[in-house]
Design an enzyme around this catalytic site. Structure first.
Site, PDB file in Angstrom:
ATOM      1  N   GLU A  35       0.844  -1.206   0.000  1.00 55.40           N
ATOM      2  CA  GLU A  35       0.000   0.000   0.000  1.00 55.40           C
ATOM      3  C   GLU A  35       0.878   1.254   0.000  1.00 55.40           C
ATOM      4  O   GLU A  35       0.565   2.237  -0.648  1.00 55.40           O
ATOM      5  CB  GLU A  35      -0.957   0.005   1.194  1.00 55.40           C
ATOM      6  CG  GLU A  35      -1.828  -1.243   1.327  1.00 55.40           C
ATOM      7  CD  GLU A  35      -2.579  -1.637   0.061  1.00 55.40           C
ATOM      8  OE1 GLU A  35      -2.864  -0.754  -0.770  1.00 55.40           O
ATOM      9  OE2 GLU A  35      -2.853  -2.844  -0.111  1.00 55.40           O
ATOM     10  N   HIS A  94       2.183   2.005  -3.450  1.00 57.79           N
ATOM     11  CA  HIS A  94       1.169   2.585  -4.335  1.00 57.79           C
ATOM     12  C   HIS A  94       1.246   4.120  -4.366  1.00 57.79           C
ATOM     13  O   HIS A  94       0.730   4.738  -5.295  1.00 57.79           O
ATOM     14  CB  HIS A  94      -0.230   2.191  -3.874  1.00 57.79           C
ATOM     15  CG  HIS A  94      -0.779   0.936  -4.493  1.00 57.79           C
ATOM     16  ND1 HIS A  94      -0.693   0.674  -5.848  1.00 57.79           N
ATOM     17  CD2 HIS A  94      -1.467  -0.113  -3.956  1.00 57.79           C
ATOM     18  CE1 HIS A  94      -1.301  -0.494  -6.103  1.00 57.79           C
ATOM     19  NE2 HIS A  94      -1.769  -0.987  -4.972  1.00 57.79           N
TER      20      HIS A  94
END
Ligand code: TRP
Ligand code: ZN
Length: 877
Positions: free
Chosen positions: A305, A308
């Site tokens: 995450e 990202h």
């Protein structure tokens, strides 16, 4: 299905948006029964559109109630807008204006867990892929990027923490005495990256100093009872930030980075800008409640995450057909991070094993699709192993073709060229090509062709000329909608091994190598190696350099040799797997013919060598000792016979266990860890071998081993050892199984994530009344159908319970279909994922196949969500 079946949308129909939204101002008035959302959208016509008069069409949802809409200060009367199929349409608009929209939503009744919903005591959001339209009317597509300012109004006694993306810029009291907090995110972003959280949460704070010397505040929020379990996630976050600076030159951009754990979540986690939201199972970790595997998952998901922020947020997707642009690349990045942090061979074996089991099965089924699909009905169905895992393999192949430095030049150009843009997979490949001056046009077929390619290899050695030839052919089988396939550019990494287990050097295209990457591009190709001093054993597809099914007719002796002597650690594992697969396949044939199963296994020799070699990484030994899984054997089968596979695996496991009983006892005793629990590669490796050895030792049947397992259960000071012992006790049905399963529940009933493990193990337990037991688990006071983790645990456990699930009376499949029909209304994303085992019906042996198909047909008779409709209709097509 229903009167009007949902229809597909196509990549080829992509058009730029008619309008852009430069700024988005949102106000949420949070309340227990209704939440009012006011949006002010700063709209203007898109100069790139070729229509100057197109209507404004905003996406909404059946659960969004429109209260009022205004253009600038003009309140629109009902005649001046329309609501059709959840879309808000305004035909006449100025070229530039502010649209104000007031909507009402009921987060407490949102069981789909997309948009704004309640999870335990908090409000949270999930907007990817198309969840934002369940909050308010919007241009809910990733190529519309906007600067968001969000004000949250709530009762401070219930929601002392109110978060959104970016930085907090204002805080105060409303006239009614409620608290408001305003957040601003300066980076333009698509709506799918929007997030909001409100609740009574605790926080831990830390900081990270970036490579340019900026200090970033790091915060992790959880419900109060979990705040003692976030230290490992925080540490993983800081290491991820550092790694992305060192390996990709990527620095974090905002002054604050927040993560929130929520219990009810459809997937693993979400990369919302500056405010990641995690399924608590992917964030919380403590030695007593969390296994080593779960620690590694937390680390990988935190990294994923975080990564990202560049691969997904700063550079995002133009449309959802490009999903693998961010997901494939980001999985590649998180896999590389974990490989660098622990052992790269172990990590590679784990990733490949998962790919070959689950993604290959998807690629061979009715939902097979390329990593860039050409069409879909419901995008939520395309968060698949193909997009993620095969997508990562495709990026990895580019890395293999360009080398570490070339790849970095390519990624630098990609980030620089497209910062702040919404782009395509073609743009990614173009950056790689331009930075390295190479032509990847044939390689790009990997983006548009589905299916797992077969690579068949034969060889010949000419003693006189010292020449060795490898003949390779490739073939990709047909997949739905793609009857014929073109040849792919496949990088095949190879080395040669001599009779006495030394690397054999060779001359290939004029240069001497120990190892090289061959470029297989044609349907058939021959590669010639010179100066090969003896007949070699080829070590093919080293490190799994391409996601293909490789076929070379190895003899048992050759496999045993590679298993102990190949310079490539990955291929040592691969050889041992192949050997075990061959033996299991023979046993399955014997089982099906009603013959007695062979009492001989070549694995004993290989495993004995392995267990006595003190120089090996214990984690690697544990991986090699693990027999090919039920799922992997199913993927390989022409016609899946779950009962035959189960019997073969059990038989082979017992043969090995009895043949090496003493060795397993020694391995168990010598791999204990001392000192307090740590999730380090070294400790994890020892525990994995210790527990693998214990399972075999118990399988050999002695009372001593059984009592050691029970003792380990009782004395364990960490969940890895406690749960490994419990699983062994339950799976081998030791006399203590019932007692300890209950004790385990009583000990951990207040730890939701441990209850999930208990549910899974209980549901998977093979026993007389297996299905009745599964049903009673779903009636258990600690079960909660709203919680996807618990539902997945029980249904996932059932899927592993061969007796109960693949029962010849069809009751297992019927029960699964009941749950799918129930969840179809409550939570379509989850319902559609539960369909996976049934989509394999065509590969099952005839009797089970018919039973599965009947259940799919029963589901098809219901009024279905788009999600379930797509999977079921494609499976029956
Ligand atoms: N982008 C998320 C990830 O891979 C995936 C995700 C999280 C998701 N929640 C979702 C996708 C809900 C669809 C629906 O990191
Ligand atoms: Zn992702």
């Amino acid at each position: 299905m229903s009167e009007q079946n949902p229809s597909a949308i196509y990549l080829k129909d992509y058009k730029v948006p008619e309008f852009l939204i430069d700024k988005t101002e949102l106000t949420f008035d949070l309340d227990e029964t209704q939440t009012i959302v006011t949006s002010r959208l700063h709209l203007r016509r898109n100069p790139e559109s070729n229509s100057a008069t197109a209507p404004l069409v905003l996406d909404g949802g059946e659960d969004v109630k429109l209260i009022g809409v205004a253009i600038d200060t003009y309140e629109l009367p009902k005649e001046e807008y329309s609501l059709v199929n959840d879309k808000l349409i305004i035909t006449a608009t100025p070229n530039e204006f502010i649209l104000t929209c007031e909507t009402l939503i009921e987060p407490q009744n949102n069981t789909k867990l997309e948009g704004l919903y309640r999870s335990s005591s908090m409000f949270c959001t999930q907007c990817e892929a198309e969840g934002f339209r369940h909050i308010t009317y919007y241009l809910d597509r990733p190529d519309v990027m906007s600067v968001f300012t969000t004000t949250i109004i709530g009762d401070e006694s219930k929601y002392p923490v109110m978060l959104s993306n970016g930085n907090e810029i204002e805080r105060g009291k409303t006239e009614e005495g409620k608290t408001f907090v305003t957040w601003n995110d300066p980076f333009p972003k698509p709506a799918y990256l929007f997030a909001l959280v409100a609740g009574d949460l605790n926080v831990i704070n830390d900081t990270f100093v970036t490579m340019s010397g900026r200090e970033v505040a790091l915060q992790i929020y959880t419900e109060p009872h979990n705040i003692d379990k976030v230290d490992f996630a925080m540490d993983s976050l800081k290491r991820s930030m550092k790694w992305d600076e060192e390996v990709y030159g990527r620095e974090y951009d905002l002054d604050i980075f927040m993560i929130v754990a929520v219990d009810d979540f459809n997937m693993g986690a979400m990369e919302n800008k500056g405010l990641n939201i995690f399924n608590s199972s992917c964030l919380l970790a403590s030695p007593k409640t969390t296994t080593d595997d779960a620690y590694l998952r937390v680390e990988a998901v935190v990294a994923h995450e975080y990564f990202h922020n560049w691969s997904g947020n700063r550079v995002t997707c133009r449309d959802w057909f490009q999903l693998s642009l961010k997901e494939g690349f980001t999985v590649f990045r998180d896999q590389s991070f974990s490989a660098d942090t622990h052992s790269s061979v172990v990590k590679r074996v784990e990733d490949v094993s998962f790919l070959k089991t689950a993604q290959f099965a998807e690629d061979a089924g009715p939902m097979a699709h390329p990593i860039r699909p050409a069409s879909f009905i419901e995008i939520s169905n395309f968060y698949t192993l193909t997009i993620y895992e095969k997508g990562s393999e495709v990026v990895r192949m580019i890395h293999t073709l360009l080398g570490e430095e070339g790849f970095r030049k390519g990624s630098d150009l990609y980030f620089e060229r497209h910062d702040g843009q919404a782009v395509t997979c073609d743009d990614f490949v173009a950056a790689m090509e331009d930075a390295n001056d190479v032509d990847l046009s044939q390689f790009k077929r990997w983006y548009s062709q589905a299916g797992t390619p077969r690579v068949t290899v034969t060889d010949e050695y000419d003693e006189a000329s010292k020449t060795y030839r490898l003949h390779m052919s490739q073939m990709t089988p047909p997949t739905p909608g793609q009857p014929t396939k073109l040849s792919l550019h496949i990088p095949v990494k190879v080395g040669l091994v001599s009779a006495n287990n030394e690397p054999l050097s060779f001359v290939y295209e004029g240069n001497t190598h120990d190892e090289t990457v061959l470029h297989l591009k044609d349907a058939e190709q021959t590669f010639v190696f010179e100066n090969v001093t003896e007949q070699p054993v080829p070590s093919l597809l080293r490190e799994f350099s391409a996601p293909v099914k490789l076929n070379y007719d190895y003899s048992t002796e050759q496999l045993l040799q590679l298993m102990s002597g190949d310079a490539d650690g990955f291929n040592r594992w691969s050889a041992s797997q192949q050997l075990a697969v061959n033996e299991l396949n023979q046993l399955i044939v014997q089982y099906q013919a009603g013959q007695t199963l062979s009492e001989e296994t070549q694995l004993l020799k290989g495993f004995a060598t392995l267990l006595s070699d003190k120089t090996l990484d214990p984690a690697m030994v544990a991986l090699i000792l693990a027999l090919p899984s039920q799922a992997y054997m199913s993927e390989l089968a022409e016609e899946i016979d779950p009962h035959g596979i189960k019997a073969a695996r059990k038989h082979l496991r017992e043969l090995i266990a009895k043949g090496l009983e003493q060795e397993f006892k020694v391995a168990y005793e010598t791999n204990t860890t001392d000192g307090p629990y740590e999730a380090t590669a070294e400790q994890i490796a020892k525990r994995s071998l210790k527990n693998a050895a214990l399972a075999y030792w118990v399988a050999a049947g002695s009372d001593e081993a059984a009592s050691v397992a029970v003792r380990q259960y009782r004395n364990a000071d960490n969940m890895t050892d406690q749960f490994a012992a419990l699983s062994i006790i339950v799976n081998f049905d030791l006399p203590e199984a019932d007692e300890l399963l209950n004790a385990f529940y009583e000990q951990w009933k207040h730890e939701a994530l441990v209850v999930i493990k208990w549910l899974m193990l209980s549901a998977a337990r093979e026993q007389e009344n297996g299905l009745a037991n599964v049903k009673s688990l779903m009636e258990h006071p600690n079960f909660d159908i709203k919680n996807p983790n618990k539902l997945r645990a029980v249904i996932g456990g059932l899927g592993q319970n061969t007796q109960a699930f693949h029962n010849l009376d069809g009751s297992g499949y019927a029960f699964l279909a009941d749950q799918i029909i129930l969840m179809n209304k409550r939570n379509p994303q989850i319902a559609s994922r539960l369909c996976t085992p049934l989509t394999r019906w065509q590969r099952m042996e005839p009797e089970l196949s018919g039973l599965m198909k009947a259940q799919l047909e029963r589901i098809a008779g219901e009024d279905l969500s788009k999600d379930v409709y797509e999977v079921v209709s494609k499976s029956l097509a």
